[in-house]
Scaffold this motif. Sequence first.
Motif, PDB file in Angstrom:
ATOM      1  N   SER A 116       6.391   7.338   5.607  1.00 27.36           N
ATOM      2  CA  SER A 116       4.958   7.602   5.432  1.00 27.36           C
ATOM      3  C   SER A 116       4.547   8.878   6.141  1.00 27.36           C
ATOM      4  CB  SER A 116       4.151   6.446   6.014  1.00 27.36           C
ATOM      5  OG  SER A 116       4.173   6.504   7.410  1.00 27.36           O
ATOM      6  N   GLU A 159       4.295   0.641   6.296  1.00 30.69           N
ATOM      7  CA  GLU A 159       4.086   2.033   5.897  1.00 30.69           C
ATOM      8  C   GLU A 159       2.603   2.272   5.545  1.00 30.69           C
ATOM      9  OE1 GLU A 159       7.454   2.875   3.200  1.00 30.69           O
ATOM     10  OE2 GLU A 159       6.021   4.229   2.243  1.00 30.69           O
ATOM     11  N   ASP A 203      11.787  -5.093   1.866  1.00 27.97           N
ATOM     12  CA  ASP A 203      11.100  -3.968   1.213  1.00 27.97           C
ATOM     13  C   ASP A 203       9.584  -4.123   1.318  1.00 27.97           C
ATOM     14  OD1 ASP A 203      13.401  -2.770   0.507  1.00 27.97           O
ATOM     15  OD2 ASP A 203      13.371  -3.351  -1.606  1.00 27.97           O
ATOM     16  N   GLN A 210       7.047  -1.656   3.265  1.00 29.08           N
ATOM     17  CA  GLN A 210       5.948  -0.986   2.542  1.00 29.08           C
ATOM     18  C   GLN A 210       4.591  -1.331   3.155  1.00 29.08           C
ATOM     19  OE1 GLN A 210       6.150  -1.606  -1.691  1.00 29.08           O
ATOM     20  NE2 GLN A 210       8.261  -0.872  -1.779  1.00 29.08           N
ATOM     21  N   LYS A 268       1.886  -6.147  -1.405  1.00 30.23           N
ATOM     22  CA  LYS A 268       3.093  -5.330  -1.574  1.00 30.23           C
ATOM     23  C   LYS A 268       4.175  -6.138  -2.288  1.00 30.23           C
ATOM     24  CE  LYS A 268       1.570  -1.604   0.253  1.00 30.23           C
ATOM     25  NZ  LYS A 268       1.275  -0.487  -0.645  1.00 30.23           N
TER      26      LYS A 268
END
Lengths: 174, 122
Positions: free
Chosen positions: B38, A39, A32, A36, A65
Amino acid sequence: MVELEDKLQRLHAANFQWALHCTGGRREDAEDALQQAYEALLDGSASFEGRSNFKSFLFGVIRNKARSLRRRKKWGRLVGLDRIDPPAVAPTGSDELERGERQAAVRQAIAHLSPRQRDVLELVFYHELTVEEAAVVMGVRLGTARTHYKRAKSALQKQLMDGELQWQETTIGS
Amino acid sequence: MARDDDRLLKELYNQGRPHQGEEPPEFSSVIDEARSASPQTGSGRYTMWLAAAAAVILAVAATSILISPDGDTPDRSVELAEPVEPLPAATTVALNNGEQWEELLEFADQVWEQEYPSDFLL
């Protein structure tokens, strides 16, 4: 964009190892945190401005993160993310047994270090960052990182020596 | 510590460090999920600006609610029984420093974890 993805791909294995470290070895959380972080880089909310090297910058994003994830989870359930996992399955054969015992001793010694000390050793010893780069990842001043590094090495050495003494006493005593 | 000791310690650390042999997830699957989650580059910043603008609008709205219909700001001053000493300058400096905040949060995390066992449920 393609260049960024190429860079991420080259560092992907190291990124994952660092994410695992930051999440106390919880694979799901590490995945995760990694996603992230990627992202944030893709949508521009984290952008590399060349003040450090790319790897230090990226490790810093992953660390942040992982920390956010950890804080968020604490509200729902308190979990020991800094806990070090116990050694894996006991090996067989004398060489493997010896290696397994040594690994267990090192792991035990690492578990006694503070989170900051573990971070700096992981970054410098395993990821081969300089102490300066580790300071960037950890978000601390160079002097602070140097102190953590120095204390971590002394503490690890002491833990290992104490462990060795205990092991010898147990072996001789039995 | 001597250089040889450092090398030996590094070797031992790398042999015994946890999470060894954990294979990373496929890069393509992680990056694909990140891409789909995103917005495209640039629009992320746009979203941030939008959120900032919304926050300003909310702040203005909240202020207008706090001001009474005749235009006067209600008197919300509080009389203290004793005068309050200002914080020492060093405290202000420490709290203004991002790193000190980080240290403080780290410390709070550690205290929290020591105080409560890991299987404690809120």
